[in-house]
Scaffold this active site. Structure first.
Site, PDB file in Angstrom:
ATOM      1  N   SER A 191       0.876  -1.239  -0.076  1.00 23.76           N
ATOM      2  CA  SER A 191       0.095  -0.128  -0.145  1.00 23.76           C
ATOM      3  C   SER A 191       0.952   1.182  -0.112  1.00 23.76           C
ATOM      4  O   SER A 191       1.903   1.455   0.370  1.00 23.76           O
ATOM      5  CB  SER A 191      -0.930   0.109   1.429  1.00 23.76           C
ATOM      6  N   TYR A 204      -2.019  -0.549  10.469  1.00 24.66           N
ATOM      7  CA  TYR A 204      -2.235  -1.156   9.139  1.00 24.66           C
ATOM      8  C   TYR A 204      -0.847  -0.736   8.239  1.00 24.66           C
ATOM      9  O   TYR A 204      -0.329  -1.521   7.414  1.00 24.66           O
ATOM     10  CB  TYR A 204      -3.323  -0.347   8.471  1.00 24.66           C
TER      11      TYR A 204
END
Length: 299
Positions: A191, A204
């Site tokens: 990501s 995360y």
């Protein structure tokens, strides 16, 4: 958009897909999102050209979002596809299974919880058995919940995020390796958060940094065996992950505006990157993180 090869202005593409404030319970589903602002997985637009003819792929999180777009693209490129997903996502999974079959390819549905190591090993075993082998592994399933203050981040949430995003990748990859022949590929979803962590996504973002490092290290380990490992790093992509707690509801209308293109990305825009990394076109690409983020700068 006619298909992914159509000449178009990317800043104007998907201009009508601006989410409003919303919240989806649980892991969220595409079926729920379709009632408001549906995501585009390439259902009507992805055009295959035989680039993965005869290949056999396992995609985690293949029922919705990025995983669904990749499953559709792989099938239309000629691959048989197994998808892993949570049992609560059965409605989404049935739709994607149908689209894989509509492409004339074999589709395998594998529901279960990848935070369980035993299921991860079972997932691979069933995929290999049903597909008759395995040569593409896409570790895509992920967990993202925004938590504004570290003191509010529970041990349970931290643990579940790492088990879903990192441990499962390790368990599934380890189980798959004995079945992967030279020419096989492993693609992991990282990501933009690995490079530009949001304050409310510390846990995360940490998992996505770990995925990056795992991918690059494993790429070096497996290169001599003819197995290529790479990663794709999406920016803000409109998937159920986002309204199901991945972002604060009030932030959803504005998140995409932080990209130079000024909008959310769509799952369909990720699929070609995964096709490229799975195909022989990327034979000299190993240990790479391919950024699909609307122009957000990365190191």
């Amino acid at each position: 958009m006619t298909d992914q090869y159509t000449f178009q202005d990317p800043s104007k593409l998907y201009a009508d897909k601006v989410p409003d404030e919303q919240y989806l319970g649980g892991s969220g589903t595409d079926a729920e999102m379709a009632e408001n602002v549906p995501a585009d997985h390439g259902e009507e637009t992805y055009r295959g050209s035989g680039r993965l003819e005869g290949r056999k792929a396992l995609i985690t999180g293949g029922d919705s979002g990025i995983g669904a777009a990749v499953a559709i693209a792989y099938a239309r490129e000629g691959a048989d596809v197994a998808i892993g997903y949570l049992p609560e996502e059965e409605e989404d999974a049935k739709r994607i299974i149908g689209l894989i079959q509509d492409a004339g390819r074999k589709a395998v549905a594998l529901p279960g919880d990848i935070t369980d190591a035993a299921f991860c090993r079972e997932l691979v075993a069933k995929a290999v058995d049903e597909l008759g082998g395995l040569d593409i592994l896409v570790n895509n399933a992920g967990k993202q919940q925004h938590v504004e203050d570290l003191t509010d981040l529970s041990d349970e949430e931290f643990d579940a995020t790492f088990k879903t995003n990192v441990y499962a990748m390790f368990w599934i990859t380890k189980a798959a390796l004995p079945h992967l022949q030279p020419g096989s590929t492993i693609i992991n979803t990282t990501s933009i958060q690995a490079y530009q962590p949001s304050p409310a996504l510390v846990h995360y973002a940490s998992t996505k940094g770990a995925i990056n490092t795992f991918s690059k290290g494993l790429a070096g380990q497996l290169a001599s065996k003819g197995i290529r490992v790479n990663a794709v790093a999406p920016g803000p992509i409109w998937t159920p992950l986002q309204p199901a707690g991945g972002q604060a509801p009030e932030k959803l209308p504005e998140v995409g505006a932080e990209t130079p293109l000024g909008r959310w990305g769509q799952p369909a825009e990720l699929a070609p990157a995964f096709v490229f990394l799975a195909s022989g076109e990327s034979s000299f690409v190993i240990g790479e993180t391919l950024h699909v983020n609307g122009g957000m700068p990365t190191p």
